[in-house]
Design a protein around this motif. Structure first.
Motif, PDB file in Angstrom:
ATOM      1  N   ILE A   1      54.753  45.137  22.575  1.00  0.00           N
ATOM      2  CA  ILE A   1      54.834  43.711  22.241  1.00  0.00           C
ATOM      3  C   ILE A   1      54.536  42.865  23.478  1.00  0.00           C
ATOM      4  CG2 ILE A   1      56.389  41.847  21.540  1.00  0.00           C
ATOM      5  CD1 ILE A   1      55.466  43.597  19.244  1.00  0.00           C
ATOM      6  N   GLY A   2      55.072  43.290  24.614  1.00  0.00           N
ATOM      7  CA  GLY A   2      54.795  42.578  25.860  1.00  0.00           C
ATOM      8  C   GLY A   2      53.313  42.582  26.192  1.00  0.00           C
ATOM      9  N   LEU A   3      52.670  43.736  26.009  1.00  0.00           N
ATOM     10  CA  LEU A   3      51.225  43.826  26.245  1.00  0.00           C
ATOM     11  C   LEU A   3      50.458  42.900  25.312  1.00  0.00           C
ATOM     12  CD1 LEU A   3      50.670  47.683  26.631  1.00  0.00           C
ATOM     13  CD2 LEU A   3      50.493  45.963  28.434  1.00  0.00           C
ATOM     14  N   LEU A   4      50.887  42.849  24.052  1.00  0.00           N
ATOM     15  CA  LEU A   4      50.213  42.000  23.069  1.00  0.00           C
ATOM     16  C   LEU A   4      50.302  40.531  23.463  1.00  0.00           C
ATOM     17  CD1 LEU A   4      48.786  41.661  20.325  1.00  0.00           C
ATOM     18  CD2 LEU A   4      51.052  41.591  19.260  1.00  0.00           C
ATOM     19  N   VAL A   5      51.491  40.105  23.861  1.00  0.00           N
ATOM     20  CA  VAL A   5      51.694  38.701  24.227  1.00  0.00           C
ATOM     21  C   VAL A   5      50.850  38.329  25.449  1.00  0.00           C
ATOM     22  CG1 VAL A   5      53.379  37.025  25.086  1.00  0.00           C
ATOM     23  CG2 VAL A   5      54.001  38.575  23.219  1.00  0.00           C
ATOM     24  N   VAL A   6      50.911  39.165  26.482  1.00  0.00           N
ATOM     25  CA  VAL A   6      50.144  38.874  27.700  1.00  0.00           C
ATOM     26  C   VAL A   6      48.645  38.996  27.424  1.00  0.00           C
ATOM     27  CG1 VAL A   6      49.750  39.534  30.103  1.00  0.00           C
ATOM     28  CG2 VAL A   6      52.050  39.658  29.147  1.00  0.00           C
ATOM     29  N   GLY A   7      48.276  39.960  26.574  1.00  0.00           N
ATOM     30  CA  GLY A   7      46.868  40.128  26.226  1.00  0.00           C
ATOM     31  C   GLY A   7      46.311  38.918  25.497  1.00  0.00           C
ATOM     32  N   ILE A   8      47.103  38.355  24.580  1.00  0.00           N
ATOM     33  CA  ILE A   8      46.673  37.143  23.872  1.00  0.00           C
ATOM     34  C   ILE A   8      46.491  35.997  24.861  1.00  0.00           C
ATOM     35  CG2 ILE A   8      47.427  35.372  22.240  1.00  0.00           C
ATOM     36  CD1 ILE A   8      48.726  37.602  20.592  1.00  0.00           C
ATOM     37  N   ALA A   9      47.425  35.882  25.801  1.00  0.00           N
ATOM     38  CA  ALA A   9      47.315  34.825  26.815  1.00  0.00           C
ATOM     39  C   ALA A   9      46.054  35.007  27.650  1.00  0.00           C
ATOM     40  CB  ALA A   9      48.555  34.835  27.710  1.00  0.00           C
ATOM     41  N   ASN A  10      45.715  36.256  27.947  1.00  0.00           N
ATOM     42  CA  ASN A  10      44.554  36.505  28.806  1.00  0.00           C
ATOM     43  C   ASN A  10      43.229  36.259  28.091  1.00  0.00           C
ATOM     44  OD1 ASN A  10      43.726  37.262  31.476  1.00  0.00           O
ATOM     45  ND2 ASN A  10      42.914  39.164  30.607  1.00  0.00           N
ATOM     46  N   VAL A  11      43.253  36.200  26.767  1.00  0.00           N
ATOM     47  CA  VAL A  11      42.040  35.817  26.033  1.00  0.00           C
ATOM     48  C   VAL A  11      41.585  34.431  26.481  1.00  0.00           C
ATOM     49  CG1 VAL A  11      41.156  35.184  23.752  1.00  0.00           C
ATOM     50  CG2 VAL A  11      42.496  37.268  24.030  1.00  0.00           C
ATOM     51  N   PHE A  12      42.553  33.584  26.799  1.00  0.00           N
ATOM     52  CA  PHE A  12      42.241  32.214  27.209  1.00  0.00           C
ATOM     53  C   PHE A  12      42.209  32.065  28.732  1.00  0.00           C
ATOM     54  CE2 PHE A  12      44.436  32.223  23.114  1.00  0.00           C
ATOM     55  CZ  PHE A  12      43.488  31.590  22.322  1.00  0.00           C
ATOM     56  N   ILE A  13      43.013  32.884  29.445  1.00  0.00           N
ATOM     57  CA  ILE A  13      43.027  32.818  30.909  1.00  0.00           C
ATOM     58  C   ILE A  13      41.774  33.452  31.496  1.00  0.00           C
ATOM     59  CG2 ILE A  13      44.256  33.567  32.991  1.00  0.00           C
ATOM     60  CD1 ILE A  13      46.838  33.528  31.324  1.00  0.00           C
ATOM     61  N   GLN A  14      41.338  34.575  30.883  1.00  0.00           N
ATOM     62  CA  GLN A  14      40.135  35.300  31.320  1.00  0.00           C
ATOM     63  C   GLN A  14      40.244  35.771  32.774  1.00  0.00           C
ATOM     64  OE1 GLN A  14      37.076  35.920  29.303  1.00  0.00           O
ATOM     65  NE2 GLN A  14      38.716  35.575  27.821  1.00  0.00           N
ATOM     66  N   SER A  15      41.367  36.414  33.107  1.00  0.00           N
ATOM     67  CA  SER A  15      41.578  36.939  34.452  1.00  0.00           C
ATOM     68  C   SER A  15      41.239  38.423  34.495  1.00  0.00           C
ATOM     69  CB  SER A  15      43.039  36.731  34.876  1.00  0.00           C
ATOM     70  OG  SER A  15      43.336  37.460  36.048  1.00  0.00           O
ATOM     71  N   SER A  16      40.293  38.799  35.356  1.00  0.00           N
ATOM     72  CA  SER A  16      39.917  40.208  35.490  1.00  0.00           C
ATOM     73  C   SER A  16      41.054  41.033  36.079  1.00  0.00           C
ATOM     74  CB  SER A  16      38.672  40.341  36.372  1.00  0.00           C
ATOM     75  OG  SER A  16      37.558  39.720  35.767  1.00  0.00           O
ATOM     76  N   ALA A  17      41.771  40.450  37.045  1.00  0.00           N
ATOM     77  CA  ALA A  17      42.887  41.165  37.670  1.00  0.00           C
ATOM     78  C   ALA A  17      43.985  41.446  36.647  1.00  0.00           C
ATOM     79  CB  ALA A  17      43.444  40.357  38.836  1.00  0.00           C
ATOM     80  N   LEU A  18      44.277  40.450  35.816  1.00  0.00           N
ATOM     81  CA  LEU A  18      45.294  40.634  34.786  1.00  0.00           C
ATOM     82  C   LEU A  18      44.821  41.643  33.745  1.00  0.00           C
ATOM     83  CD1 LEU A  18      48.014  39.894  33.600  1.00  0.00           C
ATOM     84  CD2 LEU A  18      46.955  37.886  32.520  1.00  0.00           C
ATOM     85  N   MET A  19      43.535  41.612  33.427  1.00  0.00           N
ATOM     86  CA  MET A  19      42.982  42.575  32.475  1.00  0.00           C
ATOM     87  C   MET A  19      43.126  44.002  32.992  1.00  0.00           C
ATOM     88  SD  MET A  19      41.511  43.441  29.682  1.00  0.00           S
ATOM     89  CE  MET A  19      40.832  41.964  28.926  1.00  0.00           C
TER      90      MET A  19
END
Length: 232
Positions: free
Chosen positions: A154-172
């Motif tokens: 669930i944590g991965l899903l939440v952060v992953g959804i956020a990164n769709v808009f943040i577009q951070s390679s490091a976070l990915m």
């Protein structure tokens, strides 16, 4: 009757499946899992060939993915004990392949893209084989780890959804490494549940393992694309 062939009580007092039944569920799970790769590959190929998913914006693509995935999973849960269960599951895997095509297409656009896809595929296969072998070696009950893995997912899903808009390679990259670890453990957990007789429906078992394999492959491919991709 031989005691090894009979059902034995679980920690909650309910009888577990017999050894014969557990082996049947595990065998059917492996067969259906192998079959599910066919529509997944077809869906990914169609998506890459048509550019269907590339035409969607990140936000729209996310909504289509979440709506379709959860809709299919609900349908699978409702049909898992009927003749419609397998076709619905295979339709789901086609949809998941289609949704994967955006990432696959991006990686294939790199000069070494084909080798990266094959490396991710081989790595996913290696992880699956390793977890399958480990599930036969571990004797202790590991079902309790499921709730912690679920929280992690669930944590991965939440952060992953956020990164769709943040577009951070490091976070990915961070998410990909974490996802590989969490979903590899999920494969072990789900296969062990079948072996222990805690999961007696092979469609449900296949769905769980398939989702873990899908996430491991996707994460490996994203990681390889970011870290090892070459434009020339």
């Amino acid at each position: 009757m031989n005691s090894s062939q009979s059902a034995y009580p679980s920690s909650f007092g309910a009888p577990l499946a017999s050894v014969q039944e557990r082996n049947r569920v595990l065998r059917n799970t492996y067969w259906l899992l192998a079959l599910s790769m066919v529509p997944t590959v077809l869906g990914a190929w169609l998506g890459v060939a048509t550019g269907l998913t590339r035409a969607l914006s990140p936000g729209i693509g996310l909504m289509v993915f979440l709506g379709g995935a959860f809709g299919f999973m609900y349908a699978i849960e409702k049909t898992k004990n009927s003749a419609a269960g397998v076709p619905v599951l295979l339709a789901f895997t086609f949809f998941m392949g289609l949704m994967l095509s955006r990432l696959v297409g991006s990686v294939l656009g790199l000069s070494n893209g084909a080798s990266l896809v094959m490396t991710a595929f081989a790595g996913t296969g290696g992880i699956f084989l390793g977890m399958a072998m480990l599930s036969t070696v571990i004797k202790r009950d590991i079902s309790a780890m499921g709730k912690w893995l679920f929280v992690g997912a669930i944590g991965l899903l939440v952060v992953g959804i956020a990164n769709v808009f943040i577009q951070s390679s490091a976070l990915m990259m961070t998410l990909s490494v974490a996802a590989i670890g969490i979903f590899s453990a999920f494969i072990l957990h789900d296969l062990k549940r079948v072996k222990d007789g805690l999961e007696t429906n092979y469609i449900s078992a296949t769905l769980g393992v398939y989702l873990s394999l899908y996430n491991v492959f996707q994460s490996l491919l994203a990681l390889l694309g970011i870290a090892g991709g070459r434009d020339e």
